[in-house]
Design a protein around this motif. Structure first.
Motif, PDB file in Angstrom:
ATOM      1  N   HIS A 371       3.727   2.290   5.700  1.00  0.00           N
ATOM      2  CA  HIS A 371       3.331   3.401   4.850  1.00  0.00           C
ATOM      3  C   HIS A 371       1.905   3.173   4.365  1.00  0.00           C
ATOM      4  O   HIS A 371       1.437   2.039   4.270  1.00  0.00           O
ATOM      5  CB  HIS A 371       4.262   3.520   3.644  1.00  0.00           C
ATOM      6  CG  HIS A 371       5.708   3.584   4.010  1.00  0.00           C
ATOM      7  ND1 HIS A 371       6.437   4.762   4.012  1.00  0.00           N
ATOM      8  CD2 HIS A 371       6.579   2.603   4.386  1.00  0.00           C
ATOM      9  CE1 HIS A 371       7.675   4.502   4.376  1.00  0.00           C
ATOM     10  NE2 HIS A 371       7.791   3.205   4.603  1.00  0.00           N
ATOM     11  N   THR A 373       0.905   3.702   1.288  1.00  0.00           N
ATOM     12  CA  THR A 373       1.109   2.988   0.031  1.00  0.00           C
ATOM     13  C   THR A 373       2.583   2.615  -0.083  1.00  0.00           C
ATOM     14  O   THR A 373       3.406   3.052   0.712  1.00  0.00           O
ATOM     15  CB  THR A 373       0.699   3.854  -1.175  1.00  0.00           C
ATOM     16  OG1 THR A 373       1.492   5.051  -1.180  1.00  0.00           O
ATOM     17  CG2 THR A 373      -0.778   4.234  -1.106  1.00  0.00           C
ATOM     18  N   ALA A 374       2.907   1.821  -1.091  1.00  0.00           N
ATOM     19  CA  ALA A 374       4.281   1.330  -1.238  1.00  0.00           C
ATOM     20  C   ALA A 374       5.239   2.487  -1.485  1.00  0.00           C
ATOM     21  O   ALA A 374       5.055   3.258  -2.436  1.00  0.00           O
ATOM     22  CB  ALA A 374       4.350   0.328  -2.383  1.00  0.00           C
ATOM     23  N   TYR A 389       8.625  -5.601   0.364  1.00  0.00           N
ATOM     24  CA  TYR A 389       7.326  -5.015   0.668  1.00  0.00           C
ATOM     25  C   TYR A 389       6.418  -6.108   1.229  1.00  0.00           C
ATOM     26  O   TYR A 389       6.409  -7.232   0.708  1.00  0.00           O
ATOM     27  CB  TYR A 389       6.677  -4.454  -0.597  1.00  0.00           C
ATOM     28  CG  TYR A 389       7.440  -3.315  -1.265  1.00  0.00           C
ATOM     29  CD1 TYR A 389       7.199  -1.995  -0.902  1.00  0.00           C
ATOM     30  CD2 TYR A 389       8.367  -3.566  -2.273  1.00  0.00           C
ATOM     31  CE1 TYR A 389       7.875  -0.950  -1.525  1.00  0.00           C
ATOM     32  CE2 TYR A 389       9.040  -2.528  -2.888  1.00  0.00           C
ATOM     33  CZ  TYR A 389       8.793  -1.221  -2.519  1.00  0.00           C
ATOM     34  OH  TYR A 389       9.461  -0.198  -3.128  1.00  0.00           O
ATOM     35  N   SER A 405       1.549  -1.901  -9.448  1.00  0.00           N
ATOM     36  CA  SER A 405       1.468  -0.823 -10.433  1.00  0.00           C
ATOM     37  C   SER A 405       2.736   0.018 -10.395  1.00  0.00           C
ATOM     38  O   SER A 405       3.240   0.361  -9.326  1.00  0.00           O
ATOM     39  CB  SER A 405       0.245   0.049 -10.123  1.00  0.00           C
ATOM     40  OG  SER A 405       0.168   1.146 -11.000  1.00  0.00           O
ATOM     41  N   THR A 463       6.158   1.992  -7.691  1.00  0.00           N
ATOM     42  CA  THR A 463       5.937   3.442  -7.736  1.00  0.00           C
ATOM     43  C   THR A 463       4.482   3.828  -7.948  1.00  0.00           C
ATOM     44  O   THR A 463       4.159   5.018  -7.932  1.00  0.00           O
ATOM     45  CB  THR A 463       6.786   4.068  -8.859  1.00  0.00           C
ATOM     46  OG1 THR A 463       6.335   3.572 -10.130  1.00  0.00           O
ATOM     47  CG2 THR A 463       8.257   3.709  -8.681  1.00  0.00           C
ATOM     48  N   GLY A 465       1.712   1.720  -6.519  1.00  0.00           N
ATOM     49  CA  GLY A 465       0.842   1.107  -5.524  1.00  0.00           C
ATOM     50  C   GLY A 465       0.572  -0.361  -5.792  1.00  0.00           C
ATOM     51  O   GLY A 465       0.832  -0.890  -6.873  1.00  0.00           O
ATOM     52  N   LEU A 466       0.055  -1.048  -4.781  1.00  0.00           N
ATOM     53  CA  LEU A 466      -0.357  -2.448  -4.874  1.00  0.00           C
ATOM     54  C   LEU A 466      -1.878  -2.507  -4.950  1.00  0.00           C
ATOM     55  O   LEU A 466      -2.578  -1.894  -4.122  1.00  0.00           O
ATOM     56  CB  LEU A 466       0.140  -3.225  -3.655  1.00  0.00           C
ATOM     57  CG  LEU A 466       1.654  -3.420  -3.563  1.00  0.00           C
ATOM     58  CD1 LEU A 466       2.066  -3.899  -2.182  1.00  0.00           C
ATOM     59  CD2 LEU A 466       2.113  -4.420  -4.616  1.00  0.00           C
ATOM     60  N   LEU A 467      -2.392  -3.232  -5.949  1.00  0.00           N
ATOM     61  CA  LEU A 467      -3.836  -3.292  -6.142  1.00  0.00           C
ATOM     62  C   LEU A 467      -4.327  -4.735  -6.124  1.00  0.00           C
ATOM     63  O   LEU A 467      -3.688  -5.639  -6.688  1.00  0.00           O
ATOM     64  CB  LEU A 467      -4.238  -2.651  -7.472  1.00  0.00           C
ATOM     65  CG  LEU A 467      -4.060  -1.137  -7.581  1.00  0.00           C
ATOM     66  CD1 LEU A 467      -2.724  -0.806  -8.243  1.00  0.00           C
ATOM     67  CD2 LEU A 467      -5.210  -0.520  -8.354  1.00  0.00           C
ATOM     68  N   TYR A 472      -6.850  -0.381  -4.051  1.00  0.00           N
ATOM     69  CA  TYR A 472      -5.505  -0.232  -3.485  1.00  0.00           C
ATOM     70  C   TYR A 472      -5.427  -0.956  -2.149  1.00  0.00           C
ATOM     71  O   TYR A 472      -6.365  -0.917  -1.336  1.00  0.00           O
ATOM     72  CB  TYR A 472      -5.168   1.243  -3.281  1.00  0.00           C
ATOM     73  CG  TYR A 472      -4.735   1.956  -4.552  1.00  0.00           C
ATOM     74  CD1 TYR A 472      -3.463   1.756  -5.072  1.00  0.00           C
ATOM     75  CD2 TYR A 472      -5.611   2.802  -5.215  1.00  0.00           C
ATOM     76  CE1 TYR A 472      -3.058   2.406  -6.232  1.00  0.00           C
ATOM     77  CE2 TYR A 472      -5.220   3.454  -6.385  1.00  0.00           C
ATOM     78  CZ  TYR A 472      -3.944   3.243  -6.883  1.00  0.00           C
ATOM     79  OH  TYR A 472      -3.560   3.880  -8.033  1.00  0.00           O
ATOM     80  N   HIS A 474      -3.615  -0.829   1.331  1.00  0.00           N
ATOM     81  CA  HIS A 474      -2.911   0.144   2.139  1.00  0.00           C
ATOM     82  C   HIS A 474      -2.286  -0.517   3.364  1.00  0.00           C
ATOM     83  O   HIS A 474      -2.534  -1.682   3.649  1.00  0.00           O
ATOM     84  CB  HIS A 474      -3.858   1.275   2.557  1.00  0.00           C
ATOM     85  CG  HIS A 474      -4.335   2.090   1.407  1.00  0.00           C
ATOM     86  ND1 HIS A 474      -5.669   2.225   1.071  1.00  0.00           N
ATOM     87  CD2 HIS A 474      -3.654   2.808   0.482  1.00  0.00           C
ATOM     88  CE1 HIS A 474      -5.789   2.995   0.004  1.00  0.00           C
ATOM     89  NE2 HIS A 474      -4.579   3.363  -0.371  1.00  0.00           N
ATOM     90  N   VAL A 476       1.246  -0.671   3.844  1.00  0.00           N
ATOM     91  CA  VAL A 476       2.355  -1.449   3.273  1.00  0.00           C
ATOM     92  C   VAL A 476       3.582  -1.294   4.173  1.00  0.00           C
ATOM     93  O   VAL A 476       4.006  -0.178   4.476  1.00  0.00           O
ATOM     94  CB  VAL A 476       2.692  -0.977   1.844  1.00  0.00           C
ATOM     95  CG1 VAL A 476       3.842  -1.793   1.272  1.00  0.00           C
ATOM     96  CG2 VAL A 476       1.463  -1.072   0.958  1.00  0.00           C
TER      97      VAL A 476
END
Length: 500
Positions: A371, A373-374, A389, A405, A463, A465-467, A472, A474, A476
């Motif tokens: 995806h 994002t998560a 993830y 996040s 919910t 995203g991963l930063l 971010y 991307h 994932v």
């Protein structure tokens, strides 16, 4: 056949005034082999009625995938055999300290804040479910020779919303689908709850644990006529993980019950017998006065400090309640049944092998997908369970903080295969910065979906995203593992590894 109706001052059966002495017992929290014993315990306490919810998500975990809806009817038959009337609360929302308040994740995930409103898609989903569920109830109504005397419209809606058109549509739908016994609503005895949750022409009842006279006075301001009933007399309470066990003094609870009955009202003990939230179905709450704070998962036990404890034994509260309720019974109370023997003998097990979680995910998990994002648990069709993830931190680059996040619940983090820490909703940043190039895995476990308040139906997983620093990450990859994957036939196929 008999007629049960709501009179101007009393409930009536064939024109004779009756007082409902009811107790909550959830068929889905008690093994079916124990239903008869627990129902006899309610009769022996002095009750003439039992109340139960129906959890939609238990019976329809995926759209159209129905699981033993007939259990509802079997429980109603068992109650009739025990000599009890039944109050049914079919939802679609039920709270009950149950996962997502009984709403399926595949309904709440796509709809978000549109749940429990007049929204056409939500109402259509409810109608499809009710067309499956209600025949098991309507054919067992008292006017057809069965035990069902009342059916609830929604549940404590005034604690959530104010969509009168939605409530009216539900009430009309119940009647259209064959409910001929009286409908009712139940809400806290506060003006905004009663105005938000009541339906014109439908009996309104109140839920509280003490100060009955005050509660009924508030109800009377809204409904000058009609029988008084405390639909949830909270004679105990539930427990959260990590918190002190909640106990209510038996004498205090007995005096509160006495006050309700002295008001001339009917009552439903919540709970008469709590049982157990099997299979990870326990829900969660949010802390704070507005129920928007930290997540508070519920424990598996639903003993509830009820008069009949989790193992089916009478407590001090039981004997005090029996003394009070016996004064309002029609004739002498039945003898208290002997404790029921355990359903199975104790089992001793020796651990000789294990399968690493990676192997369990490989054998029983869903497909891995990539995806931008998560994705949330809902997007991966995971209700109860976990999601792995995986994302790459590009490099070379200097160490920066890693943040999950909008994380729900808890995540165990691995960096290049080494455990690096645990993240929570309150602490979503990894303790040690991460340098690139690195592979990061986050194993996120659901601790129960919120079952009450404005955050009911909120998504699970990561919910927001991963930063990495402010950037971010991307691409994932995600793979889910549902608890219902652990059916015996599937577990038998696990690639067992040796313990080392």
């Amino acid at each position: 056949m008999a007629e049960f109706r709501v009179g101007e001052d009393d409930f009536e059966v064939d024109g004779r005034p009756v007082r409902l002495l009811s107790g909550a017992l959830h068929y889905f929290r008690v093994h079916e082999e124990q239903w008869a014993h627990r129902l006899r315990m309610l009769r022996a306490m002095g009750l003439n009625c039992v109340e139960t919810y129906v959890p939609w998500n238990l019976h329809e975990p995926r759209p159209g995938e129905l699981h033993d809806v007939a259990a509802v009817g079997r429980f109603l038959d068992a109650a009739r055999e025990a000599g009890l009337w039944v109050i049914v609360r079919p939802g679609p929302y039920m709270c009950a300290e149950w996962e997502n308040g009984g709403l399926p994740h595949w309904v709440t995930g796509p709809l978000g804040a549109r749940i429990r409103t007049r929204d056409a898609e939500f109402v259509s989903s409810v109608e499809r479910w009710f067309r499956v569920l209600l025949p098991h109830i309507t054919r067992r109504q008292i006017d057809r020779g069965g035990p069902v005397i009342m059916v609830q419209v929604e549940n404590e809606y005034g604690s959530y919303g104010s969509d009168g058109l939605y409530l009216r549509a539900l009430a009309d739908l119940l009647v259209e689908l064959g409910v001929s016994v009286p409908l009712f609503t139940s809400d806290g005895p506060e003006d905004h709850m009663l105005t938000g949750g009541s339906v014109p022409g439908v009996l309104a009842t109140a839920n509280f644990g003490s100060r009955a006279r005050e509660g009924f006075a508030t109800l009377r301001r809204h409904r000058p006529k009609g029988p008084l009933m405390c639909m949830e007399f909270w004679c105990g309470w539930f427990d959260h993980w990590g918190a002190e066990q909640v106990r209510r003094d038996p004498q205090d609870a007995a005096e509160a019950l006495r006050e309700i009955l002295e008001c001339g009202a009917s009552v439903n003990l919540y709970m008469a017998h709590g049982g157990t939230s099997f299979g990870g179905w326990a829900g969660a709450n949010r802390a704070g006065e507005l129920h928007d704070g930290a997540l508070q998962p519920d424990v598996t036990s639903y003993d509830y400090d009820a008069p009949v404890d989790e193992r089916g034994r009478p407590t001090e509260k039981f004997w005090l309640f029996r003394e009070i309720l016996g004064r309002y019974a029609d004739g002498p109370l039945p003898e208290v049944p002997e404790p029921q023997a355990a359903l199975a003998a104790p089992v001793t097990a020796e651990l000789t092998a294990f399968t690493p979680l990676e192997g369990v995910l490989e054998a029983l998990g869903g497909p891995e997908s990539e995806h931008a994002t998560a994705p949330s648990f809902e997007e991966l069709d995971v209700d109860r369970g976990l999601v792995r993830y995986a994302v790459t931190v590009p490099g070379p680059r200097a160490p920066y903080p890693l943040r999950a996040s909008g994380l729900r619940d808890v995540a165990v983090v691995y960096v290049d295969g080494e455990r690096a820490g645990v993240l929570t909703e309150e602490e979503p940043v990894l303790g040690e910065p991460v340098a690139g190039h690195a592979r990061v895995e986050l194993w996120v476990e659901s601790l129960g979906r919120v079952n009450y308040g404005p955050r009911t139906g909120e998504p699970k997983g990561i919910t927001g995203g991963l930063l990495h620093e402010r950037q971010y990450l991307h691409g994932v990859r995600a793979r889910g593992l549902r608890l219902d994957a652990f059916a015996p036939q599937r577990v038998a196929s696990l690639p067992w590894g040796r313990a080392g």
